[in-house]
Design a protein around this motif. Sequence first.
Motif, PDB file in Angstrom:
ATOM      1  N   SER A   1       1.002  -1.245  -0.036  1.00 37.73           N
ATOM      2  CA  SER A   1       0.086  -0.150   0.038  1.00 37.73           C
ATOM      3  C   SER A   1       0.979   1.371  -0.081  1.00 37.73           C
ATOM      4  O   SER A   1       0.619   2.185  -0.556  1.00 37.73           O
ATOM      5  CB  SER A   1      -0.957  -0.233   1.279  1.00 37.73           C
ATOM      6  OG  SER A   1      -1.705   1.321   1.378  1.00 37.73           O
ATOM      7  N   ILE A   2       2.155   1.247   0.730  1.00 34.85           N
ATOM      8  CA  ILE A   2       2.771   2.503   1.002  1.00 34.85           C
ATOM      9  C   ILE A   2       3.621   2.709  -0.529  1.00 34.85           C
ATOM     10  O   ILE A   2       3.525   3.746  -1.008  1.00 34.85           O
ATOM     11  CB  ILE A   2       3.860   2.157   1.886  1.00 34.85           C
ATOM     12  CG1 ILE A   2       3.220   2.187   3.225  1.00 34.85           C
ATOM     13  CG2 ILE A   2       5.012   3.303   1.931  1.00 34.85           C
ATOM     14  CD1 ILE A   2       4.296   1.642   4.331  1.00 34.85           C
TER      15      ILE A   2
ATOM     16  N   ALA B   1       1.059   4.215  -2.991  1.00 33.95           N
ATOM     17  CA  ALA B   1       1.012   5.497  -2.878  1.00 33.95           C
ATOM     18  C   ALA B   1       1.969   6.393  -3.104  1.00 33.95           C
ATOM     19  O   ALA B   1       1.759   7.615  -3.534  1.00 33.95           O
ATOM     20  CB  ALA B   1       0.552   5.699  -1.069  1.00 33.95           C
ATOM     21  N   LEU B   2       3.093   5.733  -3.029  1.00 33.41           N
ATOM     22  CA  LEU B   2       4.374   6.547  -3.845  1.00 33.41           C
ATOM     23  C   LEU B   2       4.317   6.542  -5.345  1.00 33.41           C
ATOM     24  O   LEU B   2       5.553   7.096  -5.938  1.00 33.41           O
ATOM     25  CB  LEU B   2       5.428   5.913  -3.285  1.00 33.41           C
ATOM     26  CG  LEU B   2       5.856   6.264  -1.725  1.00 33.41           C
ATOM     27  CD1 LEU B   2       7.013   5.615  -1.088  1.00 33.41           C
ATOM     28  CD2 LEU B   2       6.099   7.712  -1.427  1.00 33.41           C
TER      29      LEU B   2
ATOM     30  N   ALA C   1       5.472   4.189   6.811  1.00 32.74           N
ATOM     31  CA  ALA C   1       4.560   4.997   6.025  1.00 32.74           C
ATOM     32  C   ALA C   1       4.346   6.507   6.597  1.00 32.74           C
ATOM     33  O   ALA C   1       4.193   7.378   5.688  1.00 32.74           O
ATOM     34  CB  ALA C   1       3.314   4.337   6.383  1.00 32.74           C
TER      35      ALA C   1
ATOM     36  N   ALA D   1       7.131   8.173   5.159  1.00 29.00           N
ATOM     37  CA  ALA D   1       7.105   8.501   3.799  1.00 29.00           C
ATOM     38  C   ALA D   1       6.114   9.707   3.263  1.00 29.00           C
ATOM     39  O   ALA D   1       5.978  10.138   2.371  1.00 29.00           O
ATOM     40  CB  ALA D   1       6.789   7.436   2.801  1.00 29.00           C
TER      41      ALA D   1
ATOM     42  N   VAL E   1       2.793   9.238   3.265  1.00 27.52           N
ATOM     43  CA  VAL E   1       1.869   8.828   2.488  1.00 27.52           C
ATOM     44  C   VAL E   1       0.409   8.692   3.411  1.00 27.52           C
ATOM     45  O   VAL E   1       0.650   8.880   4.588  1.00 27.52           O
ATOM     46  CB  VAL E   1       1.961   7.118   2.204  1.00 27.52           C
ATOM     47  CG1 VAL E   1       3.199   6.957   1.158  1.00 27.52           C
ATOM     48  CG2 VAL E   1       2.021   6.319   3.213  1.00 27.52           C
TER      49      VAL E   1
END
Length: 333
Positions: free
Chosen positions: A45-46, A49-50, A147, A150, A152
């Motif tokens: 997921s991370i 999202a990036l 996360a 990052a 996100v």
Amino acid sequence: MDVTAPLQSGFAQIASALGCHDDYLVCGHRSPDGDCLGSVLGMTSILRALGKRARPIFSSKEPLDEPFLRMPGADELTSADQAVFATSFVMVDASDPSRLGDAARALFERASFKIIVDHHEAERCCADVCHVDPDAPSATCLVWEVARAAGVPLTAELAECCFTGLMTDTGRFQYQNADARAFALAAQMVEAGADVARIAQSFYQSKTLASCRLEALVVERLELLSNDRIAFSWVNEEDLRRVGGRWADCEGLIDVLRSLRTVRIACVLKDHGSEIRGSLRSKDGTDVAALARRFGGGGHKAAAGFTLTCPFPEAARLLKEALAGALADEMDS
């Protein structure tokens, strides 16, 4: 070529490294549990999202159990045997490539860029960037921190994956690793949308009839050793055929033995025919990971596992002797 990286790259460094490449596979240890799959799905997921291409894979000889299939993003999980190669690989909830299983390990070794995020003890880290923190309550706690670093969105789906790993690896917040950090991060995940009641129902209130019958069988075979401080039992493939179950139905059997008042260490052997897998649990600080390492396994101080390839009677004898010896050594020290 593998690079031996420091074990403690910061979360910001991990987040930055994730942004430097575009095509990822994400995988954890073979025979994945809630923390492993929560970490795999959370890290996927991370990455997405990036803006990265990320595919979650798993290593298991059996289909995933139903509670795992209810996790957000689980419909995209692919067996490592069927996974398409990617140039970058993130290993979560494991730091030794041998724990990935043969197919996933081959993909890991072929990858030109590797990241490891884990909470098991390790002496070295064969990757470009590593974060290994044995004091973390779960691997998903580390994924959650990545996360945040990052930047996100902390979505409900990400929170559900991370809370699942935290809840299962702390034994519903009952084990020694359920510390202040665990509760603080759990609060963040709940605030982000993790549905505690639904997750608990999925993992702890959805037993199959086969699992109940196996629980009765394990209790019937229970051996109490070393003045009732060690609980030992076992299951085999014939038991599964008799009750119409799968190996996934054995999840949680060891906790029944561990719950006995006098027991300090619980052990359940699962006889797969070609190999015997052992699970160890302690509830008083006894280091069962050290014991598991004697048999080529590993894990956490209070929860560990190993695999043996000898005949079952020999495996049972070796384990009983090692368990009794571990308590005797403690008393002598």
